[in-house]
Write an enzyme that holds these catalytic residues in place. Structure first.
Site: not given
Lengths: 190, 276
Positions: A13, A40, A133
């Site tokens: 991310s 992301h 995540d």
């Protein structure tokens, strides 16, 4: 059963784009294992990650098209606003269902399906990020005998993602980007 | 051992798919498996069911439970003006051609809870075509069709939808299309007065009419290549010559057998036109 890396899945991310560029830039265009990358980004950011990577890596970089066949020499980037899943016949499926961990694409979705499709032949790498995540997916892969690597939190631009994974997956290997790169090169058939 | 448990799970899913087909007539055999596994695991988790065996008992004893399962297994996540550039292209490039027909017929295949349908109706209205258009809105799932008919969506989503509406070339105040109360936005029923809602299963049902435009966006991604081929054949049969087919942003005709009959008129928005 002997482990043989058949797919490399990478998640990240915040700071993940930079870290993955650093890792991928030394891989040769002939690299023998397909690489799938879930990073992301802003939900409606339509800008193409493909372009960001193309200039910096020797491998072919492409956004995943649904039902596309995995091929060596390619880095497949998850498209914005779709989950990416891997099938046993080595094709991709896309999915626009609920966000997971506030994300779509979610790293957990891709990691889990990679383990379902490739079992212990999965190599997963979780990089820098300000999210949790990826941890559950990494655990899922580890439980099926896959190889799981987490970027050294000290090197990561944001350590939330690596730290969450280390806490959840005690057996993971912690490496900085240079070591990850060397490891990936060691998997390549010359 | 996890891998053995996974193999058993996958076998149990195959048996379940066969039995659902036998008992309820819904055929999921052509659904892409990775997504099916994920939906089923998610459903088991949400319902606190420990195994597929437990799921089976509930599914085959209780048709109401099955309806609920059906809704969760088929993905019904949607939004208004999803991919605004698509709706802009529809407005600017497709509507002017449709306007040359005295009477327009559109099929919204897999309309789910209706967000796309209402987006389409708003564009037709603004382009002055709604009165002479008939839309067939179909879905595998009766429950979502009922929701689609009502046109009630969460008010919390309206800010995002308003932005998307303007990006899609919206011509008026978006809020003029709905009235809000108790956290919901109820869309003007006159938008769907020429819409026919009915259940249609792309996996098993046949062509039922001829259309100038078919929208089927982000439905085919859940199907395997064989089932996709069937659905493409169905669309090909159902489109007039020079009719349009609109797919989701990541779906393509390129690998299909009907590709030769079509020109991709907008590559980034995946709009195809039938040439023969």
């Amino acid at each position: 059963m002997k482990k043989e890396a058949k797919v490399i899945v990478i998640g990240g991310s915040w700071g993940g784009i930079k870290a993955s560029q650093a890792i991928l830039k030394q891989l040769p265009a002939s690299y023998s294992i397909p690489i799938v990358m879930v990073l992301h980004r802003l939900r409606h950011f339509d800008g193409n990650l493909q372009i960001v990577f193309e200039k910096r890596v020797a491998l072919q970089v492409t956004e995943v098209e649904e039902k596309e066949q995995l091929k060596p020499g390619y880095v497949y980037v998850a498209p914005s606003n779709y989950h990416v899943l891997l099938e046993k016949d080595q094709t991709f499926s896309l999915d626009v269902s609920e966000l997971e961990n506030y994300s779509r694409p979610a790293i957990d979705v891709t990691f889990t399906s990679a383990a379902d499709a490739f079992g212990s032949n999965t190599v997963a790498i979780l990089l820098s990020g300000a999210s949790k995540d990826g941890s559950a997916g990494l655990k899922y892969i580890a439980e099926r005998g896959g190889t799981v690597i987490v970027q050294d939190p000290q090197e990561a631009e944001v350590d939330t993602m690596p730290l969450a994974a280390i806490a959840l997956v005690p057996g993971c290997q912690i490496m900085n980007s240079e070591r990850i790169q060397a490891f990936l090169l060691s998997l390549h058939d010359h | 051992m996890k891998l053995e448990a996974d193999a058993l799970f996958e076998q149990a899913v195959e048996t379940l798919i066969q039995d659902i087909h036998a008992q309820y007539g819904y055929d999921f055999s052509g659904y892409a498996r990775a997504s099916v596994y994920r939906r089923i695991r998610r459903f088991l988790g949400n319902k606190n069911l420990a195994s597929i065996e437990e799921l089976r008992k509930n599914l085959f004893q209780d048709s109401y439970f099955f309806e609920n399962f059906l809704q969760e297994i088929t993905v019904n996540v949607t939004e208004m003006f999803r991919d605004p550039t698509f709706f802009l292209a529809l407005r600017e490039n497709v509507m002017p051609i449709l306007s040359t027909y005295p009477f327009i017929k559109i099929w919204d295949a897999g309309c789910s809870t209706g967000e796309e349908l209402f987006s389409l109706a708003i564009i037709l209205k603004e382009e002055g075509l709604l009165e002479r258009t008939k839309i067939y809105a179909t879905d595998i799932n009766q429950k979502v069709l009922k929701q689609a008919k009502e046109g009630i969506f969460p008010l919390a989503n309206m800010a995002a939808y308003t932005t998307a509406y303007y990006a899609a070339g919206g011509k008026t105040e978006f809020s003029s299309y709905y009235t809000s109360s108790y956290g919901s936005a109820k869309f003007d029923a006159s938008l769907v007065k020429n819409v026919v809602f009915y259940p249609h299963n792309l996996a098993t049902d046949s062509s039922f009419n001829e259309f100038h435009l078919i929208l089927c966006r982000n439905v085919l991604i859940y199907f395997n290549r064989t089932l996709q081929e069937r659905v493409f054949g169905l669309f090909d049969e159902s489109l007039v010559s020079l009719g349009y087919l609109a797919l989701g942003k990541k779906e393509t005709l390129a690998m299909s057998q009907i590709n030769g009959h079509y020109t991709c008129v907008d590559k980034s928005n995946r709009i195809y036109r039938k040439t023969t």
